[in-house]
Design a protein around this motif. Structure first.
Motif, mmCIF file in Angstrom:
data_model
loop_
_atom_site.group_PDB
_atom_site.id
_atom_site.type_symbol
_atom_site.label_atom_id
_atom_site.label_comp_id
_atom_site.label_asym_id
_atom_site.label_seq_id
_atom_site.Cartn_x
_atom_site.Cartn_y
_atom_site.Cartn_z
ATOM 1 N N ALA A 203 -28.818 -27.603 16.512
ATOM 2 C CA ALA A 203 -29.995 -26.877 16.973
ATOM 3 C C ALA A 203 -31.251 -27.319 16.231
ATOM 4 O O ALA A 203 -32.367 -27.140 16.731
ATOM 5 C CB ALA A 203 -29.786 -25.375 16.805
ATOM 6 N N ARG A 204 -31.070 -27.900 15.043
ATOM 7 C CA ARG A 204 -32.246 -28.291 14.256
ATOM 8 C C ARG A 204 -32.361 -29.796 14.024
ATOM 9 O O ARG A 204 -33.332 -30.250 13.416
ATOM 10 C CB ARG A 204 -32.229 -27.574 12.911
ATOM 11 N N ARG B 39 -23.976 -13.964 11.546
ATOM 12 C CA ARG B 39 -23.802 -15.412 11.603
ATOM 13 C C ARG B 39 -24.922 -15.996 12.423
ATOM 14 O O ARG B 39 -25.266 -15.479 13.485
ATOM 15 C CB ARG B 39 -22.464 -15.800 12.231
ATOM 16 N N GLY B 40 -25.462 -17.141 11.921
ATOM 17 C CA GLY B 40 -26.524 -17.804 12.661
ATOM 18 C C GLY B 40 -25.997 -18.784 13.641
ATOM 19 O O GLY B 40 -24.858 -19.142 13.631
ATOM 20 N N GLU C 87 -17.192 -23.155 15.228
ATOM 21 C CA GLU C 87 -18.125 -22.106 15.640
ATOM 22 C C GLU C 87 -18.225 -20.990 14.609
ATOM 23 O O GLU C 87 -19.288 -20.391 14.444
ATOM 24 C CB GLU C 87 -17.676 -21.541 16.993
ATOM 25 N N ARG D 262 -25.166 -24.699 14.801
ATOM 26 C CA ARG D 262 -26.368 -24.451 13.997
ATOM 27 C C ARG D 262 -27.015 -25.768 13.582
ATOM 28 O O ARG D 262 -28.241 -25.887 13.543
ATOM 29 C CB ARG D 262 -25.994 -23.626 12.761
#
Length: 473
Positions: free
Chosen positions: A52-53, A472-473, A41, A49
């Motif tokens: 998510a894409r 942070r993304g 994380e 991250r």
């Protein structure tokens, strides 16, 4: 079907399965001990991250459905536990279907890890372990003799590993055709081992013999895997000897060991086979269906292998069932290393007290002799080698690494051999410099005790500090 099984390979299967379980164990142990800093994380390339894409069908993984560091840790340690059970032979105590399901578990577990591993898991031996592990599900246990079709498919993997690696060398760097690649390889390989310095200092005529022998083993010997015994066993044994030579010469994670495991499946050991009943019909149908699938999926890997534009280590399906392999299609003649340093000074200057971060495996202090880590895989150290080749290879994660060092992040520091600062004390600034490394000569080694000599090349990253809160993304 009388032809479906071959009882003479029962000991080969046993050795293969236990050795594969050991490789699985090493892979899961590596994941459990390193994931938090790499892709946790708060990692350099966080899994949340990534998922998510990326769509589930492009990278099927349980972590597409749920992720937390605690869940990943439990997943990886579960893989270690299952691997230990298989290493101890638990599959032999189960009915045939139970043994198959037990072998399916580590494959599913590791597939979920690899498919979210991103750059940290972009190595050929990850797909190779998954491809071999998938076939191991259908190899059976003590209730049936080894199925000939699965044994053949294991040899088919071994053929592609060796022959593909041989072709990529002949099509790649001219030094392989000139027999001169080993004049540089032991010095410039990703992570040298304790004997690599001595391998590099072998006489150059011997290096020529090594390269020529490698071409024979990778381009000629693999064909013999499909000949009758004992020729096939002799071919596999020759591959094992070659891989053990590579084990001594450097740290290549479990690439050499998984190749040895594959070769063991082709060796027919002299032993009286136990008496077992005929394979049940459902098992025969399942194995043949899987074989048909593997043959169908082999189209693109074969097309790649015979292509003039052959690529290395490519997966053609998200389950990594059939892949293409290869290593060192080109060999660097000069070694560059990124050295990361930090300082507690409020104003960074050339004369500041810059202290070097020491990595576990990659070269750093010229006097520190390389250690043996393989088959354990130091993922950050390997990626630092790529960073030395070009900043483009490290663009996705190097900035995050520097940020974690500025925070004195405990998970990140555990990946290193030593931090130059007291525990809990973050540096004010971090910088990175590029050095050229070369092995010392025999005379230099005797006089200085250093196995490396390094020369400053240029600034890699200027002095950097944290500015306010970290986003942070």
């Amino acid at each position: 079907m009388d032809w479906f099984t071959e009882s003479g390979y029962w000991l080969s299967r046993l050795v293969f399965q236990r050795a594969l379980a050991a490789v699985y164990l090493m892979a899961f142990l590596t994941a459990a001990l390193q994931f938090r800093a790499l892709m946790g994380e708060r990692g350099m390339l966080p899994v949340p991250r990534f998922v998510a894409r990326v769509r589930f069908r492009d990278a099927p993984s349980v972590f597409q459905l749920h992720y937390s560091d605690r869940f990943f840790a439990a997943w990886a340690w579960a893989g270690c536990a299952v691997s230990v059970a298989l290493l101890a032979g638990l599959d032999s105590w189960l009915p045939l279907w139970g043994g198959m399901l037990l072998w399916l578990v580590p494959w599913v577990l590791y597939l979920s890890v690899v498919n979210v591993g991103q750059t940290w898991y972009a190595f050929g031996w990850e797909s190779l372990l998954l491809e071999v592990g998938f076939l191991a599900v259908f190899l059976g246990n003590d209730e049936v003799a080894p199925p000939v079709v699965v044994l053949f498919l294991l040899r088919w993997i071994l053929f592609r590993v060796e022959f593909g690696a041989g072709l990529i060398k002949m099509r790649g760097d001219a030094c392989w055709r000139k027999l001169t690649c080993l004049d540089y390889h032991h010095e410039t390989q990703p992570m040298p081992g304790p004997l690599s310095w001595f391998f590099h200092r072998l006489p150059r005529p011997l290096h020529r013999v090594e390269v020529a022998a490698n071409h024979v083993v990778q381009l000629g010997v693999p064909v013999l895997l499909f000949t009758p015994q004992p020729v096939a066993s002799a071919a596999a044994a020759l591959m094992i000897v070659t891989q053990l030579w590579l084990v001594l010469s450097g740290n290549f994670a479990w690439l050499n060991w998984i190749t040895i495991v594959l070769a063991l499946s082709a060796v027919r050991f002299p032993a009286d086979p136990p008496s077992v009943p005929d394979a049940p019909l459902w098992y025969e149908v399942t194995v043949l269906a899987v074989a048909a699938l593997i043959v169908f999926l082999s189209y693109h890997p074969v097309l790649n292998m015979i292509s003039r534009r052959q690529v290395m280590n490519r997966s053609f399906d998200p389950l990594h069932l059939v892949n293409t392999y290869g290593a060192f299609g080109s060999v660097n003649q000069i070694r560059y290393e990124v050295v990361i340093e930090g300082t507690l000074d409020d104003s960074p200057r050339a004369e500041s007290d810059w202290r070097e971060y020491e990595f576990k495996g990659k070269p750093g202090d010229p006097r520190r002799w390389p250690r043996q880590f393989a088959p354990y895989h130091l993922r950050l150290d390997w990626l630092m080698w790529f960073a030395g080749l070009s900043p483009g290879y490290a663009g996705a994660w190097f900035g995050a690494l520097v940020e974690r060092l500025l925070e004195a992040d405990r998970a990140t520091l555990r990946l290193l051999r030593r931090s130059p600062f007291p525990p809990g004390t973050p540096p004010r600034f971090v910088r990175a410099r590029l050095f050229r490394y070369r092995y010392t000569t025999w005379r230099e080694l005797r006089e200085t005790g250093a196995c490396w000599e390094r020369t400053y090349v240029r600034e890699y990253l200027p002095p950097t500090r944290l500015e306010g809160p970290v986003r942070r993304g």
